[in-house]
Write an enzyme that holds these catalytic residues in place. Structure first.
Site, PDB file in Angstrom:
ATOM      1  N   ASP A 123       4.899  -7.969   4.797  1.00  0.00           N
ATOM      2  CA  ASP A 123       5.475  -7.482   6.047  1.00  0.00           C
ATOM      3  C   ASP A 123       5.037  -8.322   7.245  1.00  0.00           C
ATOM      4  O   ASP A 123       5.610  -8.211   8.322  1.00  0.00           O
ATOM      5  CB  ASP A 123       5.040  -6.031   6.324  1.00  0.00           C
ATOM      6  CG  ASP A 123       5.440  -5.111   5.199  1.00  0.00           C
ATOM      7  OD1 ASP A 123       6.572  -5.259   4.711  1.00  0.00           O
ATOM      8  OD2 ASP A 123       4.624  -4.263   4.809  1.00  0.00           O
TER       9      ASP A 123
ATOM     10  N   ASP B  96       2.684  -2.502   6.250  1.00  0.00           N
ATOM     11  CA  ASP B  96       1.276  -2.606   5.872  1.00  0.00           C
ATOM     12  C   ASP B  96       0.968  -3.838   5.033  1.00  0.00           C
ATOM     13  O   ASP B  96      -0.152  -4.300   4.998  1.00  0.00           O
ATOM     14  CB  ASP B  96       0.874  -1.369   5.069  1.00  0.00           C
ATOM     15  CG  ASP B  96       1.508  -1.385   3.691  1.00  0.00           C
ATOM     16  OD1 ASP B  96       2.701  -1.733   3.612  1.00  0.00           O
ATOM     17  OD2 ASP B  96       0.817  -1.089   2.704  1.00  0.00           O
TER      18      ASP B  96
ATOM     19  N   ASP C 266       8.666  -0.257   6.425  1.00  0.00           N
ATOM     20  CA  ASP C 266       8.423  -0.768   5.095  1.00  0.00           C
ATOM     21  C   ASP C 266       8.272   0.461   4.185  1.00  0.00           C
ATOM     22  O   ASP C 266       7.986   1.546   4.678  1.00  0.00           O
ATOM     23  CB  ASP C 266       7.136  -1.588   5.197  1.00  0.00           C
ATOM     24  CG  ASP C 266       6.440  -1.770   3.894  1.00  0.00           C
ATOM     25  OD1 ASP C 266       7.017  -2.436   3.043  1.00  0.00           O
ATOM     26  OD2 ASP C 266       5.324  -1.250   3.742  1.00  0.00           O
TER      27      ASP C 266
HETATM   28  N1  LIG Z   1       0.207  -7.090  -7.904  1.00  0.00           N
HETATM   29  C1  LIG Z   1       1.367  -6.705  -8.419  1.00  0.00           C
HETATM   30  N2  LIG Z   1       1.407  -6.175  -9.653  1.00  0.00           N
HETATM   31  C2  LIG Z   1       2.553  -5.763 -10.194  1.00  0.00           C
HETATM   32  N3  LIG Z   1       3.735  -5.862  -9.583  1.00  0.00           N
HETATM   33  C3  LIG Z   1       3.791  -6.394  -8.368  1.00  0.00           C
HETATM   34  C4  LIG Z   1       2.611  -6.832  -7.719  1.00  0.00           C
HETATM   35  N4  LIG Z   1       2.965  -7.299  -6.512  1.00  0.00           N
HETATM   36  C5  LIG Z   1       4.278  -7.136  -6.406  1.00  0.00           C
HETATM   37  N5  LIG Z   1       4.784  -6.610  -7.516  1.00  0.00           N
HETATM   38  C6  LIG Z   1       6.195  -6.313  -7.788  1.00  0.00           C
HETATM   39  O1  LIG Z   1       6.998  -6.923  -6.799  1.00  0.00           O
HETATM   40  C7  LIG Z   1       7.738  -5.936  -6.089  1.00  0.00           C
HETATM   41  C8  LIG Z   1       7.902  -6.342  -4.669  1.00  0.00           C
HETATM   42  O2  LIG Z   1       6.651  -6.410  -4.047  1.00  0.00           O
HETATM   43  P1  LIG Z   1       6.519  -6.490  -2.498  1.00  0.00           P
HETATM   44  O3  LIG Z   1       5.085  -6.592  -2.169  1.00  0.00           O
HETATM   45  O4  LIG Z   1       7.443  -7.537  -1.973  1.00  0.00           O
HETATM   46  O5  LIG Z   1       7.121  -5.130  -1.996  1.00  0.00           O
HETATM   47  P2  LIG Z   1       6.509  -3.661  -2.137  1.00  0.00           P
HETATM   48  O6  LIG Z   1       5.129  -3.677  -1.655  1.00  0.00           O
HETATM   49  O7  LIG Z   1       6.754  -3.111  -3.472  1.00  0.00           O
HETATM   50  O8  LIG Z   1       7.434  -2.859  -1.185  1.00  0.00           O
HETATM   51  P3  LIG Z   1       7.382  -2.764   0.401  1.00  0.00           P
HETATM   52  O9  LIG Z   1       8.068  -3.980   0.876  1.00  0.00           O
HETATM   53  O10 LIG Z   1       8.138  -1.533   0.678  1.00  0.00           O
HETATM   54  O11 LIG Z   1       5.961  -2.666   0.795  1.00  0.00           O
HETATM   55  C9  LIG Z   1       6.980  -4.674  -6.270  1.00  0.00           C
HETATM   56  O12 LIG Z   1       7.805  -3.566  -6.151  1.00  0.00           O
HETATM   57  C10 LIG Z   1       6.433  -4.823  -7.668  1.00  0.00           C
HETATM   58  O13 LIG Z   1       7.404  -4.447  -8.617  1.00  0.00           O
HETATM   59 ZN   LIG Z   2       4.280  -2.163   2.055  1.00  0.00          ZN
END
Ligand SMILES: Nc1ncnc2c1ncn2[C@@H]1O[C@H](COP(=O)(O)OP(=O)(O)OP(=O)(O)O)[C@@H](O)[C@H]1O
Ligand SMILES: [Zn+2]
Length: 897
Positions: A629, A625, A425
């Site tokens: 995921d 994490d 991830d």
């Molecule tokens: N709490 C939040 N506040 C602002 N934007 C958010 C929030 N949660 C998610 N996002 C937006 O949604 C996108 C996708 O989130 P997601 O949790 O699916 O993946 P990530 O954590 O960014 O990436 P990864 O999968 O690599 O962990 C983020 O990149 C962000 O732009």
């Molecule tokens: Zn992550």
């Protein structure tokens, strides 16, 4: 690959199936904390192999007041959960000892209790040996030959008790087989042989126990350091742990062990967290700092508000995991156990045939056949084969725990060794998950900045996404207090962002996708495209009101970890919910080492990809994490969650948990999995071939009973010792001083080089850790022994403030500047708080090949500004590569090694 991962849910403790059926799956401590039930750990030396497990269960389960019995064969531990009023510890021990199982209650507060118990051979073994020795003088004084018989009688007492208990349960165990052999030898008039069998058997058993307890000492001591009583801060009253609820404020004085997980409310102190993290340096604590049960308050008075009940504390959870892991049986083990079930009766029938058939046919040399039959009987014990897997698994699990990886079962270890592809991830795994805000602005003055910040922080306070933490912190730094309690509706849109209602406004925060969802009227704004930054949008009642951008950096060691995986023939790919640009940026930081990038994924997309990898490439590892995921972690053959900072969902569904944020432990874990599989294979082949050799020898040459016994018990012992090699981190012990010297020396020479290169001065001097004398590289042995006992479980917990650097050894090499306040985390202490100090932290590698040197700069945020470079060998003074610290105002580029 039929996913072993799916059935990888921790097996319910043996005998605890009733709990499992009730849906409690090994969660027995819950009731125990209510005060009714207690868990007693017993050292049961009489457990030889899995054959005794059933016996122990059948002896203890019928006792009124005993709820669950767990038998851990490799460590010869029996864990009994019982009602102290109905079934006392004393009674339980008595029942086991009546069956000759040599049980004793493990002393509270020390896992190594058993080691002390079995250090010396028991008197009956000594007596047996002495008598046997005396009987060897029989050629001089013929009556002395009876002493051999006496030796057999004296030595076989415990065997006899166990054999009787087993016979009572209608099971055929090693004790019965050995006794038949002894009786047979005596009947044939070979008294010396009878005595020798008993002596060999008991001595081997004692040696094995010695080895096992050494291996397991410390494994179960995790929890035993936690005090059973606490002092309430307000009243000074002492109450039992069971009566402490969440939110209670307890007092912890200097020198006491912190009894609960919680947050410091008042007081300042330094806490030794080495029992959990392996960190040798005390961590300063002030109000708002988190503390964990089982850590030691060194030098101040603190009052702590509890954040978890005793049974939910980190250390209790870890202990539960470790216990469950010990009892979950791997594929290989199940196979062996089911074979062993048929092997013993088959050989016994064969042995009977070998005597009966010649007898019926009236053969001449009946004695020869009788001896062959006895040899067969002795060989009927599958001990070594049965032990070949669990002991290796046990040692590997312990090794993993020491390097900060909690693996939820032996089958996972085996799967780890088969991995062909690793999916990472991005946010929080490859990158730190510590975002910094680049820009934050209001769109066309539609709302007040303070209003926007208030909305965003209040709603983000409800999210566990790493971006949320950064946004909330950013707003707080502007002296605006978030009020999550005013958020009336809250929803997470996976892969998009979040939604919340506050003060009658409907607010969406997230990436481009959330704009469509919020039916936003405004056109998408051009963002000032900062390279690799993630862009965020704030939409209020269908109107785009705010824009922000944040960025994150790759973890130290991420590139190296992936490189190492590649060198092992494992492909690495990235699966992220973030934008393609952010994914590409991370890939660039890693030097383009990832083979595939998949971005803008929803949780179900990650699952789909993992399933695809499993089908097309082979056994798949997923490291992640986030909440997004969790499904992918469960789908993968092995899912590893990153750190305790990871989301609860990820930790729950993963098969292994990395207790630190050191991603380099991922390839180490795979290597450990491979080593475990190798060890098991060697054990199995070895134990089968010795059996075969003895039988062939008996048939083609002549049956010698004591050789058969020696082969049997000897193989058992060798299997145990061979498995224990897994525990050894050869690199840590051997190369410690050698490499440290190399590091110091090379750091010095490199410092000169780097001066030429215009890098900051990295001349070397000793650096002091608190409570330690200034250490050169030469005192590392002492350091090693005092700080990292061989038998302790070292589990690293990620730091909250700053970042801990997980290290085995600190060979600090720093240029003392002026002392400054600093104190960002434990590592800052390593740097001595010097304003321009550099400390090299060397982590020898598991395979003894090379070692990693972290350079920690001790400016204001010393711990996060570290560069990592690699010495390929201790002698190799030249640097393979050096990475300058990226990010942070005090970043330093340095060459070390
Ligand atoms: N709490 C939040 N506040 C602002 N934007 C958010 C929030 N949660 C998610 N996002 C937006 O949604 C996108 C996708 O989130 P997601 O949790 O699916 O993946 P990530 O954590 O960014 O990436 P990864 O999968 O690599 O962990 C983020 O990149 C962000 O732009
Ligand atoms: Zn992550």
């Amino acid at each position: 690959m039929p996913g072993p991962a799916v059935d990888a849910a921790p097996a319910a403790a043996r005998g605890g199936d009733r709990d499992a059926a009730a849906g409690g799956g090994g969660r027995c401590t819950k009731a125990a904390a209510a005060g009714e039930w207690e868990k007693t750990y017993l050292d049961v030396l009489g457990i030889c192999c899995t054959a005794e497990v059933a016996l122990v269960e059948r002896l203890l389960s019928p006792i009124a007041g005993v709820r669950a019995v767990t038998v851990v064969v490799p460590s010869r531990t029996v864990i009994v959960e019982h009602d102290t009023a109905a079934a006392s510890q004393f009674h339980i021990v008595k029942v086991l000892n009546k069956a000759g199982l040599e049980a004793s209650v493990r002393a509270y507060g020390g896992g190594g209790g058993a080691a002390a118990v079995v250090r010396w051979p028991r008197p009956f073994i000594v007596a047996c040996g002495v008598l046997l020795l005396a009987s060897l003088l029989a050629p001089l004084l013929p009556p002395l030959r009876w002493l051999a018989l006496a030796a057999a009688c004296v030595g076989s007492q415990p065997m006899l008790l166990r054999a009787l208990a087993a016979a009572g349960e209608l099971t055929l165990d090693i004790n019965i087989l050995m006794l038949i052999a002894v009786a047979g030898a005596a009947a044939l008039g070979s008294y010396t042989e009878a005595g020798a069998i008993v002596f060999l058997f008991t001595v081997a058993e004692w040696l094995e126990t010695l080895a096992c307890t050494r291996a397991s000492a410390g494994m179960l001591s995790l929890m035993s350091t936690v005090p059973k009583n606490v002092v309430l801060a307000e009243t000074g009253q002492v109450v039992g742990m069971g009566d402490v609820g969440v939110g209670t404020v307890v007092a912890v004085r200097a020198g006491e062990v912190v009894p609960v997980d919680g947050v410091v409310v008042s007081g300042h102190s330094e806490v030794d967290e080495s029992s959990l993290t392996g960190e040798s340096f005390p961590v300063p604590k002030q109000p708002q700092s988190e503390v964990w049960a089982g850590t030691m308050n060194l030098d101040g008075y603190i009052s702590v508000r509890t954040t978890a009940l005793a049974e939910n504390s980190t250390v209790a959870k870890m202990e539960r995991l470790v216990e469950e892991a010990q009892n979950s049986r791997s594929k290989t083990q199940r196979l062996i156990d089911s074979c062993a079930k048929y092997y013993t009766p088959a050989v016994v029938v064969l042995a009977a045939g070998v005597v009966l058939v010649p007898l019926v046919l009236g053969a001449h040399d009946l004695k020869q056949w009788f001896q062959l039959s006895l040899v067969l009987l002795v060989s009927a014990c599958p001990c070594a084969l049965v032990l070949s897997t669990p002991v290796a698994t046990f040692c590997a699990l312990l090794r993993a725990a020491r390097m900060g990886l909690l693996i939820k079962g032996g089958n996972i270890l085996e799967s780890l060794g088969e991995i062909r592809i690793a999916a990472f991830d991005k946010t929080g795994t490859i990158t730190r998950g510590e975002f910094s805000i680049n820009t934050f602005h209001v769109v066309e003055d539609k709302v007040e900045m303070s209003q926007l910040l208030y909305w965003v922080s209040s709603i983000e306070s409800k999210s566990s996404h790493p971006m949320a933490a950064a946004l909330v912190e950013y707003v707080q730094s502007k002296s605006i207090r978030p009020e999550p309690e005013n958020v009336t509706e809250f929803h997470i849109y996976h892969g998009e962002g979040i939604y919340g209602a506050i003060g009658g406004k409907h607010i969406y925060i997230g990436n481009e996708k959330i704009i469509a969802r919020s039916s936003c009227r405004a056109p998408v704004q051009e963002m000032d495209d900062l390279k690799g930054a993630s862009n965020g949008h704030v939409i209020c009642d269908g109107d785009l009101v705010g824009l922000f951008s944040l960025s994150d950096n790759c973890r130290t060691g991420a590139a190296k970890a992936i490189k190492e995986l590649r060198s092992m023939g494992i492909k690495s790919v990235m699966l992220t919910g973030d934008s393609a640009a952010a994914a590409k940026h991370a890939q660039e930081q890693l030097g383009g080492i990832l083979e595939e990038l998949h971005s803008e994924l929803l949780p179900e997309d990650k699952v789909r990809l993992i399933t695809k990898f499993k089908a097309s490439v082979g056994p798949t590892l997923m490291v992640g994490d986030g909440m997004n995921d969790a499904p992918a972690l469960a789908t993968a053959d092995v899912g590893i969650s990153m750190g305790l900072s990871g989301s609860a969902a990820a930790i729950e569904t993963s098969h292994a948990m990395l207790m630190s944020s050191d991603i380099l432990r991922v390839p180490k874990a795979v290597r450990l999995g491979r080593r475990t599989r190798q060890t098991i294979a060697v054990n199995v082949v070895f134990s089968i071939s010795t059996k075969a050799a003895v039988l062939v020898l008996a048939v083609v040459w002549r049956p010698v009973l004591w050789v058969a016994v020696l082969a049997d018990v000897g193989t058992c012992l060798l299997v145990v010792l061979h498995s224990m090699l897994l525990l050894r981190d050869t690199a840590t012990k051997r190369s410690c001083c050698r490499t440290s010297k190399a590091c110091c020396g090379t750091a010095k020479s490199q410092a000169k080089k780097s001066q030429h290169a215009g890098a900051p001065n990295t001349e070397t001097t000793g650096v002091k850790g608190p409570g330690e004398k200034a250490k050169g590289c030469h005192s590392c042995h002492k350091h090693k022994h005092t700080k990292l006992p061989v038998d302790s479980v070292v589990i690293a917990i990620p730091a909250r403030a700053g970042e801990h650097v997980h290290r085995k050894e600190v060979h600090a090499t720093a240029e003392g500047g002026h002392t400054s306040s600093g104190g960002c985390c434990s590592a800052s202490r390593a740097c001595g708080g010097a304003s321009t100090a550099l400390a090299a932290i060397c982590t020898p590698h598991g395979n003894g090949e090379d070692e990693v040197c972290n350079i920690i700069s001790a400016r204001t945020s010393c711990c996060s500004n570290k560069a990592r470079s690699r010495c390929s060998s201790p002698k190799d003074a030249g640097c393979k590569d050096a990475v300058g610290c990226s990010g942070g105002k005090d970043s330093i580029s340095a060459l070390v090694c």
